[in-house]
Design an enzyme around this catalytic site. Structure first.
Site, PDB file in Angstrom:
ATOM      1  N   TYR A 296       0.842  -1.211   0.000  1.00  5.47           N
ATOM      2  CA  TYR A 296       0.000   0.000   0.000  1.00  5.47           C
ATOM      3  C   TYR A 296       0.868   1.249   0.000  1.00  5.47           C
ATOM      4  O   TYR A 296       1.654   1.482   0.915  1.00  5.47           O
ATOM      5  CB  TYR A 296      -0.915  -0.012   1.223  1.00  5.47           C
ATOM      6  CG  TYR A 296      -2.073   0.955   1.123  1.00  5.47           C
ATOM      7  CD1 TYR A 296      -3.216   0.622   0.406  1.00  5.47           C
ATOM      8  CD2 TYR A 296      -2.030   2.196   1.743  1.00  5.47           C
ATOM      9  CE1 TYR A 296      -4.285   1.492   0.309  1.00  5.47           C
ATOM     10  CE2 TYR A 296      -3.103   3.076   1.653  1.00  5.47           C
ATOM     11  CZ  TYR A 296      -4.224   2.719   0.931  1.00  5.47           C
ATOM     12  OH  TYR A 296      -5.286   3.588   0.834  1.00  5.47           O
ATOM     13  N   TYR A 346      -5.027   5.153  -7.942  1.00  9.92           N
ATOM     14  CA  TYR A 346      -5.435   4.943  -6.551  1.00  9.92           C
ATOM     15  C   TYR A 346      -6.859   4.421  -6.532  1.00  9.92           C
ATOM     16  O   TYR A 346      -7.824   5.187  -6.510  1.00  9.92           O
ATOM     17  CB  TYR A 346      -5.324   6.265  -5.785  1.00  9.92           C
ATOM     18  CG  TYR A 346      -5.763   6.242  -4.343  1.00  9.92           C
ATOM     19  CD1 TYR A 346      -4.926   5.752  -3.344  1.00  9.92           C
ATOM     20  CD2 TYR A 346      -7.007   6.744  -3.969  1.00  9.92           C
ATOM     21  CE1 TYR A 346      -5.319   5.764  -2.013  1.00  9.92           C
ATOM     22  CE2 TYR A 346      -7.403   6.752  -2.632  1.00  9.92           C
ATOM     23  CZ  TYR A 346      -6.554   6.273  -1.670  1.00  9.92           C
ATOM     24  OH  TYR A 346      -6.947   6.291  -0.356  1.00  9.92           O
TER      25      TYR A 346
END
Lengths: 392, 139
Positions: A296, A346
């Site tokens: 992440y 994203y």
């Protein structure tokens, strides 16, 4: 490592991801989040060789910025979902929803579950923007001081790390530059123009210590996967990707919302430090066994914390670990082979799961990591998060 | 001092847990919660002591002295019209002498002069008729 729980994920290799689907990633989809969610889910179902009538569970996560599971089930004409749940959560839940799909199937609530994240993250609700421009509840102690956006939140963590261990702009820049090299090879990626260290250093300071290129791309798009039992997976269209292990958690005093780090004991360690032992124990492997890692990366710095927290290198050593080239595609731990949230886009971390599955299936084209057998996916950057170990 | 109508930044909305804190600020007193049972100091306020679980927390006045635990320098204003005049500005997590941390702004020095563990002390700024914010300046 942080304190482990008494129990850990105990369904090693009993469940599999059998389908993946996405939409285009863009700055302006011109479509509703509902339409994006339905398209990605339909693509994942078709990829698995299934029909919507074969699906009986659906789960997602959102910040009140997406279409709820029942709306997507309705749009797909899923006849009777026994499990339909929306987590009110951030990127920390990107792996948790898959683990929860497994739990639902194990419990007999469903047989085959679609997991998705859909957002108009650039043209609609922008997480990188004003977030909540209000000061009540937890934000009454942050927003009045102009501490409002996620880049501003995470920069506070990064600075503390810098104080404790030292961190140079170039060490952050190595992350941005390395991930861009991967995105150049990825037709899905939003940013495919090569980036040099000079480009990185010349990008404008947004919130010191973060420059523009330390911050991920706000994106419109959706991703979905289909989860079912390993037994059913055997007869399906795609080679199954098995869920070896997984964990969700965080440390003590996570605060009153995802932004809140006021009471967090040590800002040089994030959630990953606290789930590492549960994660590796659940899969029965260690950091040295991972062939490809989709970590992440809402910010460059997020990767540094997780490399240390999960034990790929020691505390304070991630900057030099990255400078040594270990996270490059030809390094010992290829990281974010799609370009990550920083350069692919994203989709709140769910695109990491898509990339991991493609890598393990050998479908990543020019960015394929040779013989990738075991993949790590992580989700989250601050006080709580989730991770999975997948294998082909 | 400006009126609520012209003050465009987020205005803290006191709730039953936090009202004494904001009332204290209006009297230039920095209040934190204190557990009489275990001695734990607490901020942000809550209904129970996070350390021992006791209720009935009392409020005590902090010395106002602290040091910079971490900080950022905001250079890109968000939202732009509201903070364009303020950048660059410093947001810090200030560690008070009483052991709790508190987000605030560091004023009274250049953003470049802020360093880790820098000693700071509280100062109060009235921003609307109703609201006073606790800010920090070099001690």
């Amino acid at each position: 490592m942080g304190s482990a729980r008494k129990s850990a994920y105990a369904l090693k290799d009993k469940y599999a991801i059998v389908g993946i689907g996405t939409t285009d990633y863009s700055a302006n989809s011109g479509r509703t989040v509902r339409a994006l969610a339905i398209e990605a889910s339909a693509n994942a179902i078709a990829d698995a060789g299934l029909k919507p009538a074969d699906i009986d569970g659906i789960v997602s996560y959102n910040f009140n910025d997406s279409a709820p599971a029942i709306a997507v089930a309705t749009g797909l004409e899923i006849p009777n979902a026994g499990y339909a749940v929306d987590f009110l959560a951030g990127g920390n839940a990107a792996n948790l929803i898959v683990l929860s799909a497994v739990a639902a199937i194990e419990a007999g609530l469903a047989d085959t579950v679609v997991c998705y994240r859909a957002m108009n993250g650039r043209s609609g609700f922008r997480l990188g923007g004003g977030r909540e421009f209000r000061a009540l509840g937890p934000t009454q102690f942050t927003a009045p001081f102009g501490w409002i956006t996620y880049p501003q939140a995470m920069a506070m963590w990064c600075r503390r790390y810098q104080v404790e261990y030292g961190l140079t702009p170039e060490q952050l820049g190595n992350v941005a530059v390395t991930l861009r090299e991967n995105a150049v090879l990825n037709p899905r990626a939003m940013q495919r123009k090569p980036m040099s260290m000079d480009d990185y250093l010349a990008s404008r300071m947004i919130v010191d210590p973060f420059r523009l290129y330390d911050i991920c791309l706000e994106t419109d798009g959706a991703c979905a996967v289909v989860v079912t039992t390993a037994e059913r997976a055997k007869d399906m269209k795609q080679k199954p990707v098995y869920i070896m292990g997984g964990a969700y958690g965080g440390g003590p005093q996570q605060g009153d919302d995802l932004f809140d780090c006021i009471r967090w004991p040590d800002h040089s360690k994030n959630y990953s430090h606290y789930i590492a032992e549960d994660l590796w124990r659940s899969a029965g492997i260690g950091p040295g066994d991972v062939d490809v890692a989709e970590i992440y990366d809402c910010f460059t710095y997020s990767i540094l914390m997780q490399l240390e927290g999960l034990g790929f290198c020691g505390l304070g050593e991630s900057g030099s670990y990255i400078a040594d080239g270990h996270i490059r595609r030809d390094g010992k731990l290829p990281v974010n082979t799609h370009g990550g949230l920083l350069s692919e886009g994203y989709i709140h971390g769910f695109n990491h799961v898509i990339e991991a599955v493609e890598q393990l299936r050998g479908q990543s084209g020019p960015r394929q990591v040779a013989d990738a057998e075991i993949a790590l996916t992580t989700a989250g950057a601050m006080t709580c998060g989730s991770a999975m170990i997948l294998r082909r | 001092m400006s009126s609520v109508e012209s003050y465009e930044k987020p205005i803290p909305v006191p709730d039953p847990d936090s009202a004494p804190f904001w009332a204290g600020c209006r009297e230039s007193r920095l209040l934190i919660q204190h557990c009489e049972d275990c001695g734990h100091n607490q901020f942000p306020p809550s209904n129970l002591c996070a350390h021992c679980g006791a209720g009935g927390l009392s409020w005590k006045q902090a010395s106002g002295a602290g040091k910079v635990f971490s900080w950022i320098v905001v250079r890109h204003p968000v939202p732009k019209p509201v903070y364009a005049q303020d950048v660059p500005y410093v947001v810090a997590l200030v560690e008070l002498a009483e052991g709790v941390r508190m987000p605030s702004n560091i004023i009274g020095c250049s953003p470049e002069d802020v360093v880790a563990d820098m000693p700071v002390k509280v100062t109060f700024k009235q921003v609307t008729d109703e609201v006073v914010l606790p800010l920090f300046e070099p001690a």
